[in-house]
Design a protein around this motif. Structure first.
Motif, PDB file in Angstrom:
ATOM      1  N   THR A  33      -4.685  -6.216 -27.032  1.00  0.00           N
ATOM      2  CA  THR A  33      -4.369  -7.613 -26.698  1.00  0.00           C
ATOM      3  C   THR A  33      -5.297  -8.600 -27.413  1.00  0.00           C
ATOM      4  N   TYR A  34      -6.567  -8.267 -27.549  1.00  0.00           N
ATOM      5  CA  TYR A  34      -7.456  -9.157 -28.319  1.00  0.00           C
ATOM      6  C   TYR A  34      -6.967  -9.254 -29.769  1.00  0.00           C
ATOM      7  N   LYS A  44      -3.944 -11.454 -29.840  1.00  0.00           N
ATOM      8  CA  LYS A  44      -4.229 -12.864 -29.580  1.00  0.00           C
ATOM      9  C   LYS A  44      -4.990 -13.514 -30.725  1.00  0.00           C
ATOM     10  N   TYR A  45      -6.066 -12.858 -31.128  1.00  0.00           N
ATOM     11  CA  TYR A  45      -7.008 -13.509 -32.031  1.00  0.00           C
ATOM     12  C   TYR A  45      -6.911 -13.045 -33.481  1.00  0.00           C
ATOM     13  N   LEU A  83      -1.022 -14.079 -24.474  1.00  0.00           N
ATOM     14  CA  LEU A  83      -1.336 -15.164 -23.529  1.00  0.00           C
ATOM     15  C   LEU A  83      -2.458 -14.726 -22.589  1.00  0.00           C
ATOM     16  N   GLY A  84      -3.339 -15.647 -22.302  1.00  0.00           N
ATOM     17  CA  GLY A  84      -4.495 -15.340 -21.458  1.00  0.00           C
ATOM     18  C   GLY A  84      -5.754 -15.518 -22.264  1.00  0.00           C
ATOM     19  N   ALA A  85      -6.876 -15.438 -21.600  1.00  0.00           N
ATOM     20  CA  ALA A  85      -8.131 -15.669 -22.309  1.00  0.00           C
ATOM     21  C   ALA A  85      -9.280 -15.077 -21.511  1.00  0.00           C
ATOM     22  N   ILE A  92      -5.179 -10.495 -21.002  1.00  0.00           N
ATOM     23  CA  ILE A  92      -4.258 -11.024 -22.023  1.00  0.00           C
ATOM     24  C   ILE A  92      -2.963 -10.222 -21.985  1.00  0.00           C
ATOM     25  N   HIS A 111     -12.222 -21.472 -21.276  1.00  0.00           N
ATOM     26  CA  HIS A 111     -11.793 -20.095 -21.112  1.00  0.00           C
ATOM     27  C   HIS A 111     -12.902 -19.217 -20.568  1.00  0.00           C
ATOM     28  N   ASN A 112     -14.116 -19.691 -20.620  1.00  0.00           N
ATOM     29  CA  ASN A 112     -15.250 -18.831 -20.295  1.00  0.00           C
ATOM     30  C   ASN A 112     -16.201 -19.455 -19.288  1.00  0.00           C
TER      31      ASN A 112
END
Lengths: 364, 364, 364, 364
Positions: free
Chosen positions: D115-116, D119-120, C222-224, C289, D3-4
């Motif tokens: 975490t990246y 997430k991705y 979670l998060g970005a 994240i 997000h950016n």
């Protein structure tokens, strides 16, 4: 809030002026792991590119797109999106040097010259600056990315009216739109349209048009009440395109003439027990949410304001004068609006797909 | 992002269902120090209120608005806005008890029943729940607040077409719209329209309409490229109204039939040296930014989907069936859409006025 | 953009003043089908409610929440969310009538009186109006809704410092926080804190505090980046609470004193081959994240500005004066900030859960 | 939602990865008519640029910014903003080719690698990709634009703590921050800090720090209740900077230890009858709105996670391993965070200035 962004979870922010060094945009929110090559985006840019027939401006722009961020090689060596912002840039090449003396100070009727000056007190007058339709190349690039996340959704678009001349809907063959310079789905009118538009062009005039865009394969459930309606966002998207003056969903303006029983899209079950609608007056949207039927949208594009006919106007110093807009122009900007309309519809649908998935989840 | 909010600096968030205890909304971003009484809002709600003629639903709703926050007495004892959110609530009164058995499980064609069920898996079926046009009362209330910050801007709106019957534009007299049950600006057609709509109503049917809304006195410079265009936000606003299927700015769909020289609104100077446009094909907006001319917007409203004619449909259990929507309904919802269209235009303009002031400042 | 909304896909908009008729909020974006009763929200409101010990204000507010929209009975008869906005309202009951003469015109140091007057030129001075911590009841209500969509996530929060007195972290027993009037997780300090705060209270003074909130069971991902970081949104959420002056994630300010090797949370595999971190200096967030570890957040709450000690100030007429704030007040507002901090963390996590699901999908 | 992107009326959207072809951003909402040259932005980029002392990474990046849109020559020949989006691009030059084999598959503790990936499912591992502090160059560029619209506002920033070593606040001389490699405002500690950080560096370790940023000349009235608080947005801004773990406004964490009478910033009148505060515990913000005093913000930066000390971790294939991060790195990333903190504060203030002007107008 942003004046130059569109969409929420899938968001396009664009920048650039007609005669600046480049135009471009940032796609934020694209899901990760989507294969994406510049060449895939280029395909759609080439469709919109100027100078492809005598009916579009002779400005020579290769419109070559560069992907500056947001993609990376996955383990199998394919270039895929990473979930981070995708920066797209298109260099301006053919900024023909010319004397802008006249349009620098004189407001061309129908153009945004007057209003930009009123709002900002300054404007990049070269080729219309920010208000130029050149920006729409970035929309087409962004739309190409959007298409990649719309599995099973297909788009078709075309010119269904030029000036007063409509196509015959009984003769529509969407497979023929790429075979003529108008993206016209009725091949029987192409010759007539060519002659007609040649007349307009040679006369130094221009003409309006109506574009129709359809998305098929859109799942039911996209959209949201009450200020996130799918048709609302489509109306916003299409009206944001240069020169667009009206947007219709489904029967559009004609819906005003229908009775309740004519308008009701009745529902039956198909052999598999799945709902089927017996008609699509609604254009695939009820209560702002997709029904699963084709999404049907049309928009009217006004005639190009750059014409060789002199028009009365004033200049920035407050003098009455008249102006003729020399140089390259599209006699019917509606033609090149076809791929732009498709792109904007793809962006709206991609955004709503992600929004729906966010709120309602995988089984939503 | 929000599914139920509209606007940026001036923002309306609405909530509520047709047959819940109340409906309401929050206006955020209203400037401070603006005199505001509930009675001023009530005036506009009364205009939209059901049951005012035989041509609108007989549901009896007083639509009495309460201001729950965001106002306070200033030093002179007037109630003014404080810059904090203004909470508006309207109690639902006439939620007539009835057996919802049929519409609870059966999808009324043309309504949002099917799509809400597809999207959310559940819906408040009583009176259409969230998709009911009852929510538009809150828009009218929000619009009443928006008008208060639009010094010098006046609105006029009316029904310019019902079914196939258009007004004669040469006979428009906006001063007469409140004298007939249609908000029709052409008094010469009122009798005919009455007879026509009586026929529709007695037949248990319904009919579509076209609404026109005009704002005068809007300063030049409101709007923003490229995804904050004034016409784009108007299109979004109008398409967000229940049953709207098309939005036009200025010449709208007819712009497709114009040549460049016909479409160009030429500019001259008046006696005071101020710019005057010789026509208004653009509907007061060029490049997404207001010109100072009247802002002209039209939208098509489809016929009421609740009709006494049986229509084929399915139920939530996957059975084919047919449905007749008994009970109170508007034979032409377009009529009551007139004050709603005015309200939405006021909200769009108020938002853009604040946005413009924010970016471009007092002298911008 | 909104001045009074928080969150994107899960969004809370609040309204109301301390001494107006009611306060409330709208939760937009809640997924459908979530069981939700007012009593579930009430549980959390009761935890925050004033007047529960001698250490909180004696204002008597039942803080009874009403759900005005967004819920409906599902087929099994349970009340569930419908995906439409959830309107929550809490009537103000104990707006003790008093003479506001002094605070109406005089700026209480430490309060928002001066700045509201500077910004808006008018303010509802009764009980602080919009700047009153009464608004936080709505946050707690919104947080209760957010918790319902965070399956498997649990929250714990408490006061870990009051004035200069910190708890002993070796003696933390989160199970005891509801057993004392401070939400203090170290039972060994409760008696001392009681005596200490009694002294503050009897002295007509007030004191600051530090609150710690922890969420366990938050999934990784979670998060970005880069402006949608989970810690960024937590910092925003906590700093938006009245009287908060600092926010820490994980080691917080102490991170400044660590070396790289101390700070690195090393990773091993557990028996099931799942990653386990050997420490949590990061507070469960890396690169914005979530890691899957507990999310740890602390925030400092300044002392209540309403005190019985006279303070130098000026009035709205530009005269120097001094002021004593009589009446009911919390000697340590940090205490009641505990359930508020938990609520805000829940709202941030719910929003990011939906955002993540939107962009990255079920398998993302 | 994005997000950016950061900010509302003044909005920065950034893109780019550490080792991609370029990084950049789009500033949207900048008022028109502001003189702006690339060289003015360059000044601030040079301050942040790597390789300026032995205490920052030896990566050689000229960080040359190009303005690709949004500016134009005004009538006097100056380059000014036009009100359209300003696209800023910085080419990456020194992407030293190396074997990324190890960090491609192994998660560096303290970094966003894990975490990246969670997430991705994919990440650009070269130099940290999107999570690299390289992105902060774009913030500095955006901040340089923001400064241009903040007439009369001045910024000062510096390192006030490195590891456990704080400056002596009695010896602060902000005029000296550019005279030492730490941006340290206390010249008396510079020699000691140099020796200390040399030790850290030679040891292959790294250390945290605290940055303080102050804005002077900010008018009273910026900010908004309740989720648009100025301190809330500052907290969000600072916590969005890589490696930041805590944010303080005014007295920050120390506010927890104050009594109400200590914390109250008393108000008197100066000789001109203008309000003056006798202290600034609040850091220039009350109720989320600026008081007119200096805005004071501090944030803690954790130690660089890239160190030469081996750390335990796992790889993407689920094996336990350990990692040493070779190559160029900053022994204290807090140093280069100073100009970034100033830039983010400028962006927050510019956004709130425009928002305030939008809602409250010229006299608001």
């Amino acid at each position: 809030m942003s004046h130059n962004s569109f969409g929420h979870l899938f968001r396009l922010t664009t920048w650039g002026e007609s005669h600046g060094p480049a135009i471009g945009g940032v796609v934020d929110g694209c899901p990760p792991g989507i294969p994406l090559e510049a060449s895939e985006i280029q395909t759609y840019l080439d469709k919109r590119k100027p100078g492809q027939s005598r009916f579009t401006t002779q400005r020579k722009e290769p419109d070559t797109v560069e992907i500056l961020s947001g993609v990376f090689q996955d383990q199998s060596g394919r270039q895929v999106t990473t979930g981070t912002p995708i920066s797209l840039m298109i260099r301006n090449v053919d900024q023909r040097s010319k004397d802008y003396g006249e349009i620098a100070r004189t407001f061309r009727p129908g153009h945004a010259d007057f209003t930009y000056q009123q709002k900002y007190g300054i404007r990049d007058y070269r080729g219309g600056g920010r208000s130029s339709a050149r920006e729409t190349a970035v929309r087409v690039a962004g739309g190409a990315v959007a298409r990649k996340i719309l599995d099973g959704v297909t788009f078709k678009g075309g010119l269904v009216q030029i000036g007063p001349h409509k196509i015959n809907r009984d003769r529509i063959d969407w497979g023929t739109v790429d075979d003529n310079p108008f993206f016209c789905p009725d091949p029987s009118v192409v010759d007539f349209w060519s002659t007609y538009l040649d007349g307009i062009r040679k006369d130094g005039s221009s003409i309006g048009a109506v574009v129709e865009v359809i998305a098929e394969g859109v799942p039911a459930g996209l959209g949201a009440p009450l200020y996130g309606k799918l048709d609302q966002d489509l109306a916003s998207a299409m009206m944001s395109i240069n020169a667009v003056k009206a947007v219709e969903i489904g029967d559009g303006m004609m819906a005003a003439t229908l009775t309740g029983e004519e308008n009701a899209d009745e529902i039956r079950l198909d052999r598999d027990g799945q709902p089927v609608f017996l008609s699509n007056h609604a254009g695939g949207i009820l209560g702002g949410i997709s029904t699963g039927q084709p999404i049907v949208c049309r928009f009217a594009v006004k005639p190009t304001s750059s014409i060789l006919k002199p028009r009365l106007t004033i200049d920035a110093d407050g003098n009455e004068t008249e102006i003729v807009t020399k140089g390259r122009h599209d006699p019917c900007v509606g033609i090149r609006a076809v791929p732009i309309g498709e792109a904007m519809m793809a962006i709206v649908l991609a955004d709503h797909l992600l929004r729906h998935r966010g709120q309602c989840g995988p089984g939503g």
